[in-house]
Design an enzyme around this catalytic site. Structure first.
Site, mmCIF file in Angstrom:
data_model
loop_
_atom_site.group_PDB
_atom_site.id
_atom_site.type_symbol
_atom_site.label_atom_id
_atom_site.label_comp_id
_atom_site.label_asym_id
_atom_site.label_seq_id
_atom_site.Cartn_x
_atom_site.Cartn_y
_atom_site.Cartn_z
ATOM 1 C CB ILE A 63 -7.261 20.137 -3.875
ATOM 2 C CG1 ILE A 63 -6.222 19.995 -4.983
ATOM 3 C CG2 ILE A 63 -6.625 20.675 -2.602
ATOM 4 C CD1 ILE A 63 -5.728 21.351 -5.513
ATOM 5 C CE LYS A 95 10.126 17.143 -11.983
ATOM 6 N NZ LYS A 95 9.882 18.246 -11.070
ATOM 7 C CE1 TYR A 193 2.485 24.880 -12.335
ATOM 8 C CE2 TYR A 193 3.580 26.716 -13.434
ATOM 9 C CZ TYR A 193 3.209 26.059 -12.273
ATOM 10 O OH TYR A 193 3.559 26.596 -11.051
ATOM 11 N NE ARG A 231 17.920 26.209 -3.126
ATOM 12 C CZ ARG A 231 18.146 27.506 -2.901
ATOM 13 N NH1 ARG A 231 18.246 28.349 -3.911
ATOM 14 N NH2 ARG A 231 18.261 27.972 -1.668
HETATM 15 P P1 NAP Z 1 6.004 20.577 -4.819
HETATM 16 O O1 NAP Z 1 7.241 20.544 -4.020
HETATM 17 O O2 NAP Z 1 5.823 19.621 -5.936
HETATM 18 O O3 NAP Z 1 4.775 20.462 -3.813
HETATM 19 C C1 NAP Z 1 3.455 20.421 -4.290
HETATM 20 C C2 NAP Z 1 2.543 20.069 -3.151
HETATM 21 O O4 NAP Z 1 1.198 20.017 -3.644
HETATM 22 C C3 NAP Z 1 2.844 18.688 -2.556
HETATM 23 O O5 NAP Z 1 2.608 18.712 -1.175
HETATM 24 C C4 NAP Z 1 1.830 17.811 -3.269
HETATM 25 O O6 NAP Z 1 1.517 16.639 -2.541
HETATM 26 C C5 NAP Z 1 0.663 18.756 -3.279
HETATM 27 N N1 NAP Z 1 -0.416 18.316 -4.137
HETATM 28 C C6 NAP Z 1 -0.382 18.029 -5.460
HETATM 29 N N2 NAP Z 1 -1.588 17.600 -5.869
HETATM 30 C C7 NAP Z 1 -2.396 17.611 -4.786
HETATM 31 C C8 NAP Z 1 -3.742 17.283 -4.552
HETATM 32 N N3 NAP Z 1 -4.531 16.810 -5.539
HETATM 33 N N4 NAP Z 1 -4.261 17.430 -3.312
HETATM 34 C C9 NAP Z 1 -3.492 17.902 -2.314
HETATM 35 N N5 NAP Z 1 -2.196 18.207 -2.460
HETATM 36 C C10 NAP Z 1 -1.665 18.062 -3.692
HETATM 37 O O7 NAP Z 1 5.783 22.014 -5.493
HETATM 38 P P2 NAP Z 1 6.090 23.507 -4.941
HETATM 39 O O8 NAP Z 1 7.174 24.039 -5.779
HETATM 40 O O9 NAP Z 1 6.198 23.502 -3.476
HETATM 41 O O10 NAP Z 1 4.753 24.237 -5.415
HETATM 42 C C11 NAP Z 1 3.770 24.749 -4.524
HETATM 43 C C12 NAP Z 1 2.906 25.724 -5.303
HETATM 44 O O11 NAP Z 1 3.715 26.810 -5.785
HETATM 45 C C13 NAP Z 1 2.257 25.117 -6.547
HETATM 46 O O12 NAP Z 1 0.954 25.633 -6.692
HETATM 47 C C14 NAP Z 1 3.158 25.592 -7.677
HETATM 48 O O13 NAP Z 1 2.476 25.620 -8.912
HETATM 49 C C15 NAP Z 1 3.504 26.973 -7.178
HETATM 50 N N6 NAP Z 1 4.717 27.549 -7.766
HETATM 51 C C16 NAP Z 1 5.933 26.985 -7.553
HETATM 52 C C17 NAP Z 1 7.063 27.586 -8.095
HETATM 53 C C18 NAP Z 1 8.447 27.022 -7.884
HETATM 54 O O14 NAP Z 1 9.422 27.594 -8.414
HETATM 55 N N7 NAP Z 1 8.608 25.942 -7.108
HETATM 56 C C19 NAP Z 1 6.945 28.760 -8.855
HETATM 57 C C20 NAP Z 1 5.693 29.322 -9.052
HETATM 58 C C21 NAP Z 1 4.582 28.713 -8.484
HETATM 59 P P3 NAP Z 1 2.260 15.202 -2.841
HETATM 60 O O15 NAP Z 1 3.526 15.226 -2.045
HETATM 61 O O16 NAP Z 1 1.248 14.240 -2.353
HETATM 62 O O17 NAP Z 1 2.493 15.139 -4.326
#
Ligand code: NAP
Length: 276
Positions: A63, A95, A193, A231
């Site tokens: 993206i 982090k 963030y 998680r």
């Molecule tokens: P995650 O495990 O770190 O996964 C993030 C995903 O986004 C990975 O597949 C990563 O790919 C991908 N990504 C990052 N930059 C990208 C780019 N430029 N183009 C395409 N893909 C990209 O995080 P998650 O916890 O699943 O988070 C998913 C969403 O939920 C995020 O928007 C996060 O802000 C939101 N969120 C999460 C939480 C939580 O508690 N986990 C809470 C609120 C909101 P790579 O593997 O290549 O890095």
């Protein structure tokens, strides 16, 4: 051209995105695209779901890269003549103990979370078919960060008339203000963030308004959501929800039935509309 409905999930090689693809493979009556910026990681994730008996398809998508976004756009246009479901899940977070200077964290975080999501929407929203569903994965942190903005900024971010250009200017100003070490004086909270996710939530409100103005008869529903504390590599092992639980609200919004006319332009968590 295929008449099969099609769903795309950004950043879905792991974490919540992968769980969203898993749920859509079980519940969405059409083709589901797992996307990843890295084809190797993406294909490995597809293989993982295949081992579970599911049949996701794969397309590369970074993206941060306009060429990559446009390649996906052209593929969808040619193969499906559009798009039925778009889940903008890809996102990054430094982090808490990362020592990268705050101004760099602000620039990098804003680039992916806000500008990447905005660019996807610019290229793919025109492709959305009638009764399409768009889900922008934001965070409760957008709400808490909003509460820590100056009254003047809060008013702008809650405005029902703010334009996408004005939002882009504000997000750009935040990054500039961090570079000049004046962001707190200028009324911003100390969270890159959080501000980037304010951008995602406000962008969703604007886009829903634009759909009302320009495509009212197409019954497209677009919302921002928080998946909860999940998680994943981003949030760590202490978080309260599993990735599959985190996928529930985004999937609920992605699969709102064609009879639904709400929620639209809302910020939703635990399948409940929250006050912005
Ligand atoms: P995650 O495990 O770190 O996964 C993030 C995903 O986004 C990975 O597949 C990563 O790919 C991908 N990504 C990052 N930059 C990208 C780019 N430029 N183009 C395409 N893909 C990209 O995080 P998650 O916890 O699943 O988070 C998913 C969403 O939920 C995020 O928007 C996060 O802000 C939101 N969120 C999460 C939480 C939580 O508690 N986990 C809470 C609120 C909101 P790579 O593997 O290549 O890095």
């Amino acid at each position: 051209m295929s008449n099969v409905p099609v769903a795309v999930v950004t950043g879905s090689n792991k974490g919540i995105g992968l769980a969203i693809v898993r749920a859509l493979c079980k519940q969405f009556p059409g083709d589901v695209y797992l996307t990843s910026r890295d084809s190797g990681r993406g294909e490995a994730a597809v293989a993982q779901l295949q081992a579970e008996g599911l049949r996701p398809l794969f397309h590369q998508l970074d993206i941060d890269d306009l060429q990559s976004i446009r390649a996906l756009r052209d593929f969808l246009k040619e193969k499906y003549g559009g798009l039925n479901v778009l889940v903008n899940n890809a996102g990054i977070a430094f982090k808490v103990n990362d020592t990268t200077p705050f101004a760099i964290q602000a620039e990098v975080t804003m680039k992916t979370n806000f500008f990447g999501t905005k660019n996807i929407c610019t290229e793919l929203l025109p492709l959305m078919k009638p009764y399409g569903r768009v889900v922008n994965v934001s965070s409760m942190v957008s709400s808490s960060a909003l509460g820590r903005c100056s009254q003047e900024l809060q008013k702008k971010f809650r405005s029902d008339t703010i334009t996408e250009d004005e939002l882009v200017q504000l997000m750009t100003k935040f990054v500039e203000d961090t570079k000049n070490s004046v962001h707190e004086k200028e009324g911003w909270p100390n969270t890159a963030y959080g501000v980037s996710k304010i951008g995602v939530t406000v962008l969703s409100r604007i886009q829903a308004r634009m759909l009302n103005e320009k495509r009212k008869g197409d019954h497209i529903l677009l919302n921002a959501c928080c998946p909860g504390w999940v998680r994943t590599d981003m949030a760590g092992p202490q978080a309260t929800k599993s990735p599959d639980e985190g996928a529930e609200t985004p999937v609920y919004l992605a699969l709102l039935p064609s009879s639904a006319d709400a929620p639209h332009g809302q910020f939703v968590s635990d399948k409940t509309v929250r006050t912005w």
